[in-house]
Design a protein around this motif. Structure first.
Motif, short mmCIF file in Angstrom:
data_model
loop_
_atom_site.label_atom_id
_atom_site.label_comp_id
_atom_site.label_asym_id
_atom_site.label_seq_id
_atom_site.Cartn_x
_atom_site.Cartn_y
_atom_site.Cartn_z
N LEU A 100 0.41 1.17 -3.65
CA LEU A 100 1.82 0.94 -3.28
C LEU A 100 2.35 2.06 -2.38
O LEU A 100 3.48 2.53 -2.54
CB LEU A 100 2.68 0.80 -4.54
CG LEU A 100 2.27 -0.35 -5.48
CD1 LEU A 100 3.20 -0.39 -6.69
CD2 LEU A 100 2.25 -1.69 -4.76
N THR A 101 1.53 2.51 -1.45
CA THR A 101 1.95 3.49 -0.44
C THR A 101 1.88 2.84 0.94
O THR A 101 1.01 2.00 1.18
CB THR A 101 1.04 4.73 -0.46
OG1 THR A 101 -0.32 4.31 -0.21
CG2 THR A 101 1.11 5.45 -1.79
N PRO A 102 2.78 3.20 1.86
CA PRO A 102 2.75 2.62 3.21
C PRO A 102 1.64 3.24 4.06
O PRO A 102 1.89 3.89 5.08
CB PRO A 102 4.15 2.95 3.76
CG PRO A 102 4.52 4.21 3.07
CD PRO A 102 3.92 4.12 1.68
N SER A 103 0.41 3.02 3.68
CA SER A 103 -0.72 3.70 4.30
C SER A 103 -0.89 3.39 5.79
O SER A 103 -1.22 4.31 6.56
CB SER A 103 -2.01 3.41 3.54
OG SER A 103 -2.19 2.04 3.34
N PRO A 104 -0.70 2.15 6.28
CA PRO A 104 -0.84 1.93 7.73
C PRO A 104 0.13 2.77 8.55
O PRO A 104 -0.24 3.33 9.58
CB PRO A 104 -0.57 0.44 7.89
CG PRO A 104 -0.89 -0.16 6.57
CD PRO A 104 -0.48 0.88 5.57
N ALA A 105 1.40 2.86 8.09
CA ALA A 105 2.39 3.66 8.81
C ALA A 105 2.02 5.14 8.79
O ALA A 105 2.18 5.85 9.79
CB ALA A 105 3.78 3.46 8.19
N LEU A 106 1.50 5.61 7.67
CA LEU A 106 1.08 7.01 7.56
C LEU A 106 -0.11 7.30 8.48
O LEU A 106 -0.16 8.36 9.12
CB LEU A 106 0.73 7.34 6.11
CG LEU A 106 1.92 7.43 5.15
CD1 LEU A 106 1.44 7.39 3.69
CD2 LEU A 106 2.72 8.71 5.40
N ILE A 107 -1.05 6.38 8.55
CA ILE A 107 -2.20 6.56 9.42
C ILE A 107 -1.77 6.61 10.88
O ILE A 107 -2.23 7.45 11.66
CB ILE A 107 -3.23 5.44 9.18
CG1 ILE A 107 -3.85 5.56 7.79
CG2 ILE A 107 -4.33 5.46 10.25
CD1 ILE A 107 -4.67 4.36 7.36
#
Length: 485
Positions: free
Chosen positions: A350-357
Motif C-alpha cells: 500500500l505504498t505509491p511505489s510507481p510515483a516514488l520510482i
C-alpha cells in the motif's frame, strides 16, 4: 510471438476485470501526532542548518543581520504553515500545492505546478540534500582537502536509491527512520548549543562586537540570503502532501505545524549563535562543512562525530523529501495530470511505489550536473512562485467561499502577509542584477501550460500509454488507489 501476445491480452483482460469490479486500494492513515511532528521537523532539520549558515553570512555580510534573517525565515515558515493548515483541513486531500491550485486556479495552472514540481522542485530539493549528506559522509576521509566531485555524487546517488527503496517497501519503516533521525538531529543541535554556551561563558563573544558592521542592504542580497535560510526551513508544508495518511488531520495538522516549526526555529537560532561563538565570521564563511569545523574546534579528535551526526540529519531530511514528493506525483496522476501508472499503489505494501520510482529517476538525472548553491537558488525561486499562487487560492476561498467547512481557520491578514513575502522572494533576485538563468527557469515553468494542451487535454498517444500502463502494473504489482478522505 503469438504466445506472448495471448498472455499479454489475457493479463490485460484480468486487469480490466479487476478495475471494473472497483477493487481499489486506500493509503492507510498511519501517521499520528508524533510521526507528524517528526515528518515536519525531520524534513526541515536536514542539510540546511549544517550547510546554509555560511552562505547566509556571505550574502548578508554581518553576524547580526544573519541572525535576523534566520528569525524572519522561521516566522515566514510558521505563518505559511498555519495558512497551509487551513487549506489542508478545508481540502482534506493529499498533494499539497497541486491539489490546492487544482481546486482554486484550475487544471492548467495545477499541471504547470506539477510539471515544475516533478522536474525542478522536488528533484532539486532531494539532490541538494543528498549532496549535503554525501559531503558529510566523505569529509572524514578527506581531512583538510576537498573531496572529489565524483565520489560525492556517487555517495549521493546511493543515498537516493536506498531511501527510495525503503519508501517503496514500507510506510512504517519510513516513518520510523524519520522519528529516529529527528532524535539524532535534536541531540546534535543540543550538543552544538551546549558547546556554544560553554564558549560564551568563557568569554568568546568577539563575533558579536559591532555585529551589524558590513551588512549588505541590497534587495538581491536580502533575497538570496532568505533563499539560503528558507532552504533550511524547507519542509514546513510536508504534511499537506500526505493529508490522507494523517490521523485526525483537522486536529493534528495545525498542532504539528506549531510544535515542529517553533522547535526548529528556536534550535536554528541557538545553533547559529553557537557557530558564531566558536568561529569567527571569516572562519564560518570559508568553511565547507560548518558542523565539522565546529566539531574540530570544540571536540578536537572527536570532531568526526559531528560529521556523522550531520550526515544522519541529512539522511532523515532526504527520507521525508521522498515520502512527501512521491505523494504529489501520485495525486497528480490520480487527477489525470500524469500517466495512470503513477496513481497506483502496491497491492500488498500500500505504498505509491510507481510515483516514488519515477521521482527517484528524475532526481538521479538532476544530480549529474547539479551543484548545491545553484540548486538552492533555482529551487527557491520556483517554490515561492507557486507558494504565492497557493496562498492567493486561500485568499480566494476566504472571500468567495466563506461557507466552505473549515475545522481550522486563520485571519485573512496572515495569507496576505505571506503572499507579500512570497512575491518579494520571487522578484528580489532579479531586481538588482538580473541573471539569464532565472529567465530560463521562468520559461521552463511556463512551458508546462504548452505541454498541457496536447498531452493532457487532448491525450495524444493513448494507445501506447495504455499498453505501457498494463505492462508496468503487472510488473510492479500495483493497482489504482482511491482517495482516503
Amino acid at each position: 510471438m503469438s504466445i506472448v501476445n495471448s498472455n499479454f491480452l489475457r493479463r490485460s483482460r484480468c486487469l480490466e476485470t479487476m478495475e471494473s469490479e472497483e477493487q481499489r486500494f486506500n493509503l492507510k492513515r498511519e501517521v499520528g501526532i508524533v510521526g507528524a511532528v517528526s515528518f515536519i521537523a525531520g524534513t526541515m532539520m536536514g542539510s540546511g542548518i549544517f550547510i546554509s549558515p555560511q552562505y547566509v553570512l556571505i550574502t548578508i555580510g554581518s553576524p547580526g543581520a544573519s541572525l535576523i534573517i534566520w528569525l524572519c525565515c522561521g516566522l515566514i515558515a510558521m505563518l505559511g504553515g498555519l495558512c497551509y493548515a487551513e487549506l489542508g483541513t478545508a481540502i482534506p486531500e493529499s498533494g499539497g500545492e497541486f491539489i490546492y491550485i487544482l481546486r482554486t486556479a484550475g487544471r492548467v495552472m495545477a499541471f504547470t505546478f506539477v510539471f515544475s514540481f516533478v522536474n525542478v522542485m522536488r528533484p532539486a530539493s532531494a539532490t541538494g540534500i543528498a549532496l549535503s549528506f554525501a559531503e558529510y559522509i566523505v569529509a572524514p576521509f578527506y581531512n583538510g582537502c576537498t573531496p572529489p566531485v565524483l565520489v560525492v555524487k556517487c555517495v549521493a546517488a546511493g543515498s537516493i536509491l536506498v531511501l527510495a527503496t525503503v519508501n517503496c517497501l514500507s510506510v512504517r519503516t519510513a516513518t520510523a527512520i524519520q522519528v529516529v533521525s529527528m532524535i539524532v538531529k535534536v541531540l546534535t543541535m543540543l550538543v552544538i548549543i551546549v558547546g556554544g554556551v560553554v564558549m560564551l561563558i568563557q568569554g568568546h563573544n568577539e563575533s558579536f562586537d559591532d555585529s551589524f558592521k558590513g551588512t549588505n542592504v541590497g534587495v538581491r542580497s536580502i533575497g538570496i540570503a532568505f533563499y539560503q535560510g528558507l532552504w533550511s526551513y524547507d519542509g514546513w508544508n510536508t504534511l499537506n502532501y500526505v493529508t490522507e495518511e494523517l490521523k485526525h488531520p483537522e486536529v493534528n495538522l495545525p498542532r504539528a505545524v506549531v510544535i515542529a516549526i517553533s522547535l526548529v526555529t528556536g534550535l536554528y537560532l541557538l545553533v547559529n549563535v553557537s557557530y558564531l561563538t566558536v568561529m569567527t565570521p571569516k572562519e564560518l564563511m570559508s568553511s565547507s562543512a560548518v558542523a565539522v569545523t565546529w566539531g574540530n574546534k570544540v571536540l578536537g579528535s572527536w570532531g568526526w562525530i559531528m560529521s556523522v551526526a550531520a550526515a544522519l540529519s541529512a539522511f532523515g531530511s532526504l527520507n521525508g523529501t521522498f515520502f512527501s514528493g512521491g505523494r504529489v506525483c501520485f495525486v497528480a496522476a490520480r487527477e489525470g495530470h500524469m500517466p495512470d501508472i503513477l496513481a497506483m499503489a502496491h497491492v500488498h505494501r500500500l505504498t505509491p511505489s510507481p510515483a516514488l520510482i519515477f521521482t527517484t529517476i528524475v532526481s538521479l538525472i538532476v544530480l549529474i550536473p547539479g551543484d548545491f548553491q545553484s540548486i538552492v537558488n533555482y529551487f527557491s525561486f520556483t517554490a515561492w512562485f507557486f507558494y504565492a499562487i497557493t496562498l492567493s487560492g486561500l485568499i480566494y476561498l476566504k472571500v468567495k467561499k466563506p461557507e466552505l467547512p473549515r475545522p481550522y481557520k486563520v485571519p485573512i491578514v496572515l495569507p496576505i502577509l505571506v503572499l507579500i513575502a512570497a512575491i518579494f522572494l520571487v522578484l528580489a533576485p532579479i531586481i538588482d542584477t538580473p541573471q539569464i538563468e532565472y529567465l530560463y527557469v521562468s520559461l521552463f515553468i511556463l512551458s508546462g501550460a504548452i505541454i498541457y494542451v496536447p498531452f493532457i487535454h487532448y491525450k495524444l498517444c493513448p494507445g501506447l500509454l495504455t499498453k505501457l500502463t498494463v505492462f508496468l502494473q503487472l510488473f510492479l504489482e500495483v493497482a489504482p488507489a482511491e482517495k482516503n478522505l
